[in-house]
Design a protein around this motif. Structure first.
Motif, mmCIF file in Angstrom:
data_model
loop_
_atom_site.group_PDB
_atom_site.id
_atom_site.type_symbol
_atom_site.label_atom_id
_atom_site.label_comp_id
_atom_site.label_asym_id
_atom_site.label_seq_id
_atom_site.Cartn_x
_atom_site.Cartn_y
_atom_site.Cartn_z
ATOM 1 N N PHE A 184 43.470 21.149 15.849
ATOM 2 C CA PHE A 184 43.504 21.204 17.315
ATOM 3 C C PHE A 184 43.039 19.841 17.823
ATOM 4 C CE2 PHE A 184 43.589 25.577 16.191
ATOM 5 C CZ PHE A 184 44.206 26.252 17.235
ATOM 6 N N VAL A 185 43.921 19.161 18.552
ATOM 7 C CA VAL A 185 43.620 17.827 19.066
ATOM 8 C C VAL A 185 43.946 17.809 20.561
ATOM 9 C CG1 VAL A 185 43.896 15.347 18.696
ATOM 10 C CG2 VAL A 185 44.371 16.926 16.817
ATOM 11 N N PRO A 186 43.042 18.257 21.416
ATOM 12 C CA PRO A 186 43.327 18.329 22.863
ATOM 13 C C PRO A 186 43.236 16.961 23.540
ATOM 14 C CG PRO A 186 41.119 19.122 22.429
ATOM 15 C CD PRO A 186 41.727 18.818 21.088
ATOM 16 N N LEU A 229 52.113 22.621 25.851
ATOM 17 C CA LEU A 229 52.046 22.315 24.429
ATOM 18 C C LEU A 229 52.889 21.074 24.127
ATOM 19 C CD1 LEU A 229 51.122 23.119 21.556
ATOM 20 C CD2 LEU A 229 53.225 24.464 21.371
ATOM 21 N N VAL A 230 52.259 20.061 23.575
ATOM 22 C CA VAL A 230 52.948 18.814 23.252
ATOM 23 C C VAL A 230 53.599 18.942 21.878
ATOM 24 C CG1 VAL A 230 52.665 16.348 22.795
ATOM 25 C CG2 VAL A 230 51.386 17.438 24.650
ATOM 26 N N THR A 231 54.900 18.678 21.803
ATOM 27 C CA THR A 231 55.614 18.730 20.524
ATOM 28 C C THR A 231 56.100 17.354 20.071
ATOM 29 O OG1 THR A 231 57.679 19.264 21.681
ATOM 30 C CG2 THR A 231 56.350 21.112 20.870
ATOM 31 N N SER A 275 56.575 26.563 13.021
ATOM 32 C CA SER A 275 55.520 26.745 12.031
ATOM 33 C C SER A 275 54.819 28.091 12.241
ATOM 34 C CB SER A 275 54.499 25.605 12.155
ATOM 35 O OG SER A 275 53.268 25.953 11.572
ATOM 36 N N GLU A 276 54.499 28.761 11.142
ATOM 37 C CA GLU A 276 53.863 30.081 11.221
ATOM 38 C C GLU A 276 52.553 30.030 12.002
ATOM 39 O OE1 GLU A 276 52.014 33.543 8.254
ATOM 40 O OE2 GLU A 276 53.021 31.774 7.416
ATOM 41 N N LEU A 277 51.739 29.010 11.750
ATOM 42 C CA LEU A 277 50.448 28.923 12.435
ATOM 43 C C LEU A 277 50.614 28.571 13.907
ATOM 44 C CD1 LEU A 277 48.351 27.161 9.658
ATOM 45 C CD2 LEU A 277 48.214 29.542 10.399
ATOM 46 N N VAL A 278 51.602 27.743 14.235
ATOM 47 C CA VAL A 278 51.864 27.437 15.643
ATOM 48 C C VAL A 278 52.351 28.688 16.357
ATOM 49 C CG1 VAL A 278 53.249 26.072 17.250
ATOM 50 C CG2 VAL A 278 52.340 25.006 15.178
ATOM 51 N N GLN A 279 53.158 29.488 15.689
ATOM 52 C CA GLN A 279 53.629 30.735 16.275
ATOM 53 C C GLN A 279 52.470 31.700 16.535
ATOM 54 O OE1 GLN A 279 56.725 31.960 17.368
ATOM 55 N NE2 GLN A 279 57.205 29.757 17.308
ATOM 56 N N LEU A 280 51.509 31.758 15.617
ATOM 57 C CA LEU A 280 50.327 32.596 15.832
ATOM 58 C C LEU A 280 49.542 32.123 17.054
ATOM 59 C CD1 LEU A 280 48.993 33.120 12.184
ATOM 60 C CD2 LEU A 280 49.867 34.888 13.730
ATOM 61 N N ALA A 322 49.822 20.468 14.452
ATOM 62 C CA ALA A 322 48.732 20.155 15.380
ATOM 63 C C ALA A 322 48.991 20.833 16.714
ATOM 64 C CB ALA A 322 48.598 18.652 15.566
ATOM 65 N N ILE A 323 47.952 21.388 17.280
ATOM 66 C CA ILE A 323 48.016 21.915 18.637
ATOM 67 C C ILE A 323 47.470 20.833 19.561
ATOM 68 C CG2 ILE A 323 47.268 23.726 20.223
ATOM 69 C CD1 ILE A 323 49.139 24.675 17.961
#
Length: 325
Positions: free
Chosen positions: A143-145, A153-155, A274-279, A313-314
Motif C-alpha cells: 500500500f503506497v498512498p 485507484l491509480v493503475t 490481480s487476486e489481491l487487488v480484487q480483494l 500496489a494499491i
C-alpha cells in the motif's frame, strides 16, 4: 509528524520523525529495524511473530522545501494546511493507525510498515535499496498512498527522465556578435524542435509523454556571447514510450550536442485483475457502496520498485492538493 521539518538533507528532522514513529509501536509486539543508505535513514517495522510480512505499508517522511510558515499546521474546517499533509505525512499517519488498529483486532496479522527518507530525490537509497536487499522476501502486496486523489485507484504512473543538454557555441564580445556563435540561440532552436515533438498536454487525462524545460544555465557575464548553455529537461513518459526512443528524438533536436542523464525512473502499470487487488476492491465496495474510479497519474512514486517484481500496489489517497505548492 507535520511539525517536524524533514527536507532532503535535514538529518535532525529525519531522526526525530523516525524516533516518533518508532515510539508509537510497542516493543512487546513489534520488531523495529533502523537502516541507512547513502546517508538516508529508514525504519522497517513488523510483528515479532513473522519473518516477512505479506502486506507492507510504504511511506516517505521527506518533503520538498517550503517557506517557514508552511511548516506550521493550520486547520480550516475539515482541511489541514501544512507542508507534507498530502505528500505524504497525512497518508503516513493513516497507515500507522491502520497497522496499530489491525494488530489489536487481528493479532496474527502479517503486515508491516516501511519508512524512508529519500522519495523526493528518486527513492533509490530508500525503497530501492530495501527492495534490492530483500528481493527474496518481498510482500505479496504493498500500500503506497502517494499518488492519485479523491480515493481513486491509480493503475498507471509515468516514468521520469531528467536530462541536461549541453549546447556549445563560440564566445565573443556582445558588441561584435558576428565573431561568435550564441549557444543560447542554438539552444532555443533545439527547444522549438522538441516542443514540436512533445506538444503541451491539454489536461490530466491527456495521457502522453510530456517534456518541460525547467532551467537554462550559462556561466558568462552580461556583455559576453555565451559559448555554452545547459538546458535542463524534465520528461514524464508513458510506459509505451521507451527512454531510448525519447533520447534518440532529443538528440536529433540537438545534433552533435552532449546529453547527460541526471535521473531515470521507470513507468508503472498495475493490473486490477490481480487476486489481491480484487480483494481490496471488494472491501472498498463493502465500505463505500461503490467501486473506486480508476486513474492514471502523471507523477511517480516508490511503488515502481515493487511493481518491477510483479508485486501489486494499491496507490490511493484521499482528496487533497498542493503536494509541492
Amino acid at each position: 509528524l507535520t511539525k517536524i521539518k524533514t527536507t532532503s538533507e535535514d538529518q535532525v528532522g529525519f531522526k526525530k520523525t523516525l524516533t516518533l514513529a518508532d515510539n508509537l509501536f510497542p516493543t512487546s509486539f513489534f520488531k523495529k529495524e533502523f537502516f541507512q543508505s547513502q546517508n538516508k535513514p529508514g525504519l522497517f517495522i513488523k510483528p515479532k511473530h513473522i519473518k516477512y510480512p505479506e502486506i507492507l505499508f510504504v511511506g516517505h517522511i521527506d518533503v520538498v522545501p517550503a517557506k517557514p510558515h508552511q511548516f506550521k499546521p493550520r486547520k480550516l474546517g475539515d482541511k489541514l494546511f501544512v507542508r507534507g499533509a498530502f505528500d505524504m505525512k497525512g497518508p503516513l499517519a493513516a497507515m500507522i493507525m491502520a497497522l496499530l488498529e489491525s494488530q489489536k483486532q487481528y493479532p496474527n496479522i502479517s503486515a508491516g510498515i516501511l519508512f524512508t527518507s529519500d522519495e523526493e530525490n528518486g527513492g533509490l537509497a530508500g525503497v530501492g535499496t530495501w527492495v534490492k536487499k530483500n528481493k527474496n522476501h518481498l510482500p505479496k502486496i504493498v500500500f503506497v498512498p502517494d499518488g492519485g486523489n479523491s480515493l481513486h485507484l491509480v493503475t498507471e504512473e509515468k516514468g521520469v527522465l531528467t536530462l541536461d543538454v549541453i549546447v556549445k557555441g563560440n564566445s565573443a564580445h556582445a558588441a561584435r556578435p558576428w565573431e561568435g556563435i550564441n549557444a543560447i540561440e542554438k539552444a532555443v532552436e533545439g527547444i522549438q524542435l522538441i516542443k514540436n515533438k512533445f506538444p503541451p498536454l491539454n489536461n490530466k487525462t491527456d495521457w502522453r509523454t510530456s517534456m518541460v524545460i525547467t532551467k537554462l544555465q550559462t556561466e558568462n557575464v552580461g556583455n559576453q556571447i555565451p559559448d555554452k548553455v545547459t538546458v535542463h529537461l524534465n520528461i514524464r513518459y508513458i510506459k509505451k514510450d521507451s527512454p531510448k526512443l525519447i533520447l534518440d528524438a532529443i538528440q536529433k533536436c540537438f545534433p552533435n550536442q552532449k546529453i547527460k542523464i541526471i535521473k531515470e525512473a521507470e513507468a508503472l502499470s498495475i493490473s486490477i485483475d490481480s487476486e489481491l487487488v480484487q480483494l481490496f476492491l471488494q472491501s472498498y465496495k463493502e465500505l463505500l457502496g461503490h467501486l473506486p474510479k480508476i486513474e492514471k497519474y502523471s507523477s511517480c512514486c516508490d511503488a515502481r520498485f515493487f511493481s518491477s517484481h510483479n508485486i501489486p500496489a494499491i496507490i490511493m489517497r484521499p482528496e487533497g492538493n498542493g503536494s509541492h505548492g
